[in-house]
Design a protein around this motif. Structure first.
Motif, PDB file in Angstrom:
ATOM      1  N   ALA A 159       0.829  -1.211   0.000  1.00 30.71           N
ATOM      2  CA  ALA A 159       0.000   0.000   0.000  1.00 30.71           C
ATOM      3  C   ALA A 159       0.861   1.258   0.000  1.00 30.71           C
ATOM      4  N   LEU A 160       1.966   1.233   0.716  1.00 31.65           N
ATOM      5  CA  LEU A 160       2.877   2.380   0.706  1.00 31.65           C
ATOM      6  C   LEU A 160       3.584   2.521  -0.635  1.00 31.65           C
ATOM      7  N   ALA A 161       3.998   1.408  -1.216  1.00 29.51           N
ATOM      8  CA  ALA A 161       4.729   1.444  -2.480  1.00 29.51           C
ATOM      9  C   ALA A 161       3.859   1.976  -3.614  1.00 29.51           C
ATOM     10  N   LYS A 163       1.049   3.725  -3.126  1.00 24.91           N
ATOM     11  CA  LYS A 163       0.320   4.900  -2.619  1.00 24.91           C
ATOM     12  C   LYS A 163      -1.196   4.713  -2.712  1.00 24.91           C
ATOM     13  N   ILE A 164      -1.651   3.573  -2.212  1.00 31.32           N
ATOM     14  CA  ILE A 164      -3.072   3.225  -2.274  1.00 31.32           C
ATOM     15  C   ILE A 164      -3.924   4.249  -1.530  1.00 31.32           C
ATOM     16  N   LYS A 165      -3.486   4.662  -0.364  1.00 35.04           N
ATOM     17  CA  LYS A 165      -4.300   5.583   0.431  1.00 35.04           C
ATOM     18  C   LYS A 165      -4.458   6.940  -0.276  1.00 35.04           C
ATOM     19  N   GLN A 166      -3.519   7.307  -1.100  1.00 34.61           N
ATOM     20  CA  GLN A 166      -3.606   8.581  -1.797  1.00 34.61           C
ATOM     21  C   GLN A 166      -4.373   8.482  -3.112  1.00 34.61           C
ATOM     22  N   LYS A 167      -4.345   7.328  -3.786  1.00 32.43           N
ATOM     23  CA  LYS A 167      -4.892   7.228  -5.142  1.00 32.43           C
ATOM     24  C   LYS A 167      -6.339   6.794  -5.224  1.00 32.43           C
ATOM     25  N   VAL A 168      -6.710   5.760  -4.478  1.00 30.60           N
ATOM     26  CA  VAL A 168      -7.996   5.106  -4.707  1.00 30.60           C
ATOM     27  C   VAL A 168      -9.145   5.986  -4.259  1.00 30.60           C
TER      28      VAL A 168
END
Length: 168
Positions: A159-161, A163-168
């Motif tokens: 998730a960090l690699a 950037k799931i929290k920023q994109k989805v």
């Protein structure tokens, strides 16, 4: 941002199956725990997409893992189950009552709780169905906790690699 289509979803599924089977299944931590990464497809699949297509893709993902591990549909069942209940898991782990779901609006603790609850449920289903002995209840539970914790670390790095929290 890349637009996700059915083709890219299938490509992601193939890559996750290959990564799980040929790389992660060869890693055993503490002699018996194998990290599981393929449920990230289910966890981070966009909420606004077609639900029936999502369930079918989740089934294909789980069945692909089962085909290589000879587990007769256990992973397919677990993957489809967390796909089906993903909205419920998201709402209960994040206290979200709206119909709009976004990882961007979550606090980090809510995001991490969603990941852990999803992977824990997946591991409970896989391991209890695979071993299916009531006499080994606590051994299996310890295995579920350890595998969930190790998988959580791998999924958090994923998730960090990406950037799931920023994109989805």
């Amino acid at each position: 941002m890349i637009s996700r289509t059915l083709f890219t979803d299938i490509l992601i599924i193939v890559l996750l199956i290959a990564l799980q089977i040929f790389v992660l299944n060869r890693i055993t931590l503490f002699g018996k725990y194998t990290p599981v990464l393929y449920p990230v497809f289910v966890m981070f699949y966009p909420f606004f997409r077609n639900k029936y297509q999502f369930l079918a893709l989740s089934f294909i993902l789980g069945l692909g893992i089962d085909a290589f591990l000879y587990t007769w549909g256990i992973n397919a069942f677990a993957t489809v189950t967390i796909a089906y209940f993903r909205t419920v898991i998201f709402r209960t782990s994040t206290d979200t009552s709206t119909d709009f779901f976004s990882f961007q609006s979550l606090q980090w603790t809510q995001f991490l709780l969603f990941i852990f609850v999803s992977i824990f449920l997946h591991q409970v289903l896989v391991q209890y169905l695979e071993i299916f002995k009531f006499s080994k209840f606590f051994d299996i539970f310890l295995n579920v906790l350890a595998t969930s914790a190790i998988s959580f670390i791998f999924i958090f790095i994923y998730a960090l690699a990406f950037k799931i929290k920023q994109k989805v």
